[in-house]
Every structure is written in structure tokens, then in C-alpha cells.
Design a protein around this motif. Structure first.
Motif, PDB file in Angstrom:
ATOM      1  N   UNK A  11     -17.725 -28.151 -16.365  1.00 19.74           N
ATOM      2  CA  UNK A  11     -18.331 -29.199 -16.375  1.00 19.74           C
ATOM      3  C   UNK A  11     -18.247 -29.511 -14.715  1.00 19.74           C
ATOM      4  N   UNK A  12     -18.852 -30.386 -14.140  1.00 20.32           N
ATOM      5  CA  UNK A  12     -18.799 -30.603 -12.826  1.00 20.32           C
ATOM      6  C   UNK A  12     -19.769 -32.272 -12.708  1.00 20.32           C
ATOM      7  N   UNK A  49     -16.651 -28.541  -9.540  1.00 15.66           N
ATOM      8  CA  UNK A  49     -16.381 -28.174 -11.333  1.00 15.66           C
ATOM      9  C   UNK A  49     -15.361 -29.323 -11.206  1.00 15.66           C
ATOM     10  N   UNK A  50     -14.859 -29.890 -12.441  1.00 21.80           N
ATOM     11  CA  UNK A  50     -13.986 -30.897 -12.956  1.00 21.80           C
ATOM     12  C   UNK A  50     -12.500 -30.218 -12.914  1.00 21.80           C
ATOM     13  N   UNK A  85     -14.816 -36.865 -14.725  1.00 26.10           N
ATOM     14  CA  UNK A  85     -15.833 -36.731 -14.218  1.00 26.10           C
ATOM     15  C   UNK A  85     -16.147 -37.630 -12.914  1.00 26.10           C
ATOM     16  N   UNK A  86     -16.603 -39.254 -13.626  1.00 26.66           N
ATOM     17  CA  UNK A  86     -16.052 -39.583 -12.054  1.00 26.66           C
ATOM     18  C   UNK A  86     -15.114 -39.633 -10.707  1.00 26.66           C
ATOM     19  N   UNK A  87     -13.912 -39.132 -11.289  1.00 28.60           N
ATOM     20  CA  UNK A  87     -12.912 -38.639 -10.272  1.00 28.60           C
ATOM     21  C   UNK A  87     -13.393 -36.840  -9.647  1.00 28.60           C
ATOM     22  N   UNK A  88     -13.705 -36.377 -10.298  1.00 26.89           N
ATOM     23  CA  UNK A  88     -14.198 -35.593  -9.887  1.00 26.89           C
ATOM     24  C   UNK A  88     -15.221 -35.595  -8.528  1.00 26.89           C
ATOM     25  N   UNK A  89     -16.111 -36.778  -8.657  1.00 26.01           N
ATOM     26  CA  UNK A  89     -17.314 -36.182  -7.758  1.00 26.01           C
ATOM     27  C   UNK A  89     -16.575 -37.300  -5.993  1.00 26.01           C
ATOM     28  N   UNK A  90     -15.414 -38.284  -6.629  1.00 16.83           N
ATOM     29  CA  UNK A  90     -14.963 -38.722  -5.397  1.00 16.83           C
ATOM     30  C   UNK A  90     -14.167 -37.804  -4.662  1.00 16.83           C
ATOM     31  N   UNK A 143     -23.061 -18.428 -11.808  1.00 16.24           N
ATOM     32  CA  UNK A 143     -22.140 -19.785 -11.910  1.00 16.24           C
ATOM     33  C   UNK A 143     -23.462 -20.981 -12.798  1.00 16.24           C
ATOM     34  N   UNK A 144     -22.554 -21.832 -14.054  1.00 16.74           N
ATOM     35  CA  UNK A 144     -23.331 -22.001 -14.881  1.00 16.74           C
ATOM     36  C   UNK A 144     -22.403 -23.514 -14.417  1.00 16.74           C
TER      37      UNK A 144
END
Length: 222
Positions: A11-12, A49-50, A85-90, A143-144
Motif C-alpha cells: 500500500x502506498x 509506501x505506508x 494512506x492520507x497521512x502517508x501522502x503528507x 517493485x509493486x
């Protein structure tokens, strides 16, 4: 001789930062360093990625309810993962560009992932993120990722001026859409850029979901 099974996607999350403050619409792009195992020399949107800490980090504001629900569709651990995931983006955007999408605030953290961001005196602001796409890397790649793509208006940044970040991107700059389209882009980046541009004129467009089944590209809706 049997081929190796496809890697399970991680997940990313990716962030498309759009700037509308002067002249034509611009988007932030970064060039991945040469020699990187995944898409070297390509121009991309910041993301990655998360991390486990993304599930726990405090936020200045929660996600918009409709965006949380949209991001949570078809996931096993729906709303909790969607928020993470939203936190990951930031977080990934800060790591790669130095840009802060947050509001002043303090929170304790033992996570090395989030401590540099929190040391700026900000908490991540999840409220302005908007989901604009999902894509799963084709099988048999080194990588996936199962990536969610979000947009945010640059006016929500603490400052619109990127820094060198972590060094994963060797150049970061603002481009008009026409300039960005002329860069060396991965195919999914080009597809999302075109869709986001079209969304400026038609916000009701369905959110695209790119995946591959039996070697065939399928374009669905989230």
C-alpha cells in the motif's frame, strides 16, 4: 520451469500538489535519482509506501468524510487504512520535498518516520486531500504498489518552496501542465496527470482505478 509468483503490492500514497495562485495551473514534480531500483530518472509526484506510524499519527484536522469513505472502498481495514494512506501522502511529500501540509500543533511521537515532520511544529492536515485515482503496479515488476493518488491545493502548504528533501528526488520544481507533459513520465503518472487536468473542467468525473488482470490493463472506477 515455473515462473516466480508476482509480488504482492504494498500500500502506498502519492500527492499531486496543484498551484493556482498565478497564471496557468501548475503541478509539483520531482525527478527520481539515477540508479534507483524503481523508475530511475523519471519525473513523478512525491509519494511512497505506508508505514505503521501512519496509522497512529495525530492530525490537525481529520479527513473530509466523503473522501475518507471514497478512499476506504474495497479495502480490508477500510477507514483506518484510508486515514493512514492520507497521512502517508503528507509524510512522504515532506520527506522528499520538504513541503509541509499541516497546521501549527504539537504531538509526541516515538516514530522516526514522523519525528522530522513534527519537529517543524506542525501536525499533518488531512482535511484538504481529495482522492483522484488508484493504481496497482503490473505483475512481474521488481517493485509493486497499490497506490492511492490524492490532490491538494498549494495554498494549504506552510510554504510553496520545496527543499532538497531526503535526496530520493534530485530535482523538484513547479511545472505548467504542458511543461509536465513534456517530461519523461511513467505511464501511470501521465495518465493521472491527464485525468486531473480534465477534472479541473469536470469535477464530477469518476475516480479512475488502474489495474492489470491476466496481463490486460483494466480501467475501472474506485
Amino acid at each position: 520451469m515455473t515462473s516466480a509468483p508476482a509480488l504482492r503490492p504494498k500500500h502506498a500514497a502519492t500527492l499531486l500538489i496543484l498551484r493556482r495562485d498565478a497564471g496557468p495551473l501548475r503541478v509539483l514534480m520531482g525527478r527520481r535519482v539515477r540508479g534507483h531500483a524503481f523508475m530511475p530518472d523519471k519525473w513523478v509526484f512525491p509519494g511512497g509506501r505506508i508505514a505503521p506510524a501512519d496509522y497512529r499519527v495525530a492530525a490537525a484536522r481529520p479527513p473530509a468524510p466523503d473522501q475518507l469513505a471514497l478512499t476506504a472502498r474495497a479495502c480490508a481495514d477500510c477507514q483506518r487504512r484510508a486515514r493512514a494512506l492520507m497521512a502517508t501522502a503528507i509524510r512522504e511529500t515532506f520527506e522528499e520535498t520538504g513541503l509541509i501540509l499541516g497546521q501549527p500543533g504539537q504531538a509526541a511521537s516515538r516514530s522516526p518516520n514522523w519525528q522530522p515532520f513534527l519537529n517543524t511544529g506542525h501536525l499533518p492536515d488531512l482535511a484538504p486531500l481529495r482522492l483522484v485515482g488508484r493504481a496497482i503496479t503490473p505483475p512481474l515488476r521488481s517493485r509493486r504498489f497499490d497506490a492511492r493518488f490524492f490532490t491538494v491545493d498549494a495554498r494549504h502548504l506552510a510554504s510553496p518552496h520545496p527543499t532538497s528533501g531526503s535526496g530520493e528526488l534530485d530535482e523538484v520544481a513547479w511545472f505548467t501542465i504542458e511543461e509536465a507533459e513534456a517530461l519523461d513520465l511513467p505511464s501511470i503518472t501521465r495518465a493521472l496527470l491527464a485525468d486531473v487536468t480534465a477534472r479541473e473542467h469536470d469535477p464530477s468525473r469518476p475516480v479512475p482505478y488502474h489495474r492489470f488482470d491476466h496481463g490486460q490493463h483494466r480501467l475501472l472506477s474506485v
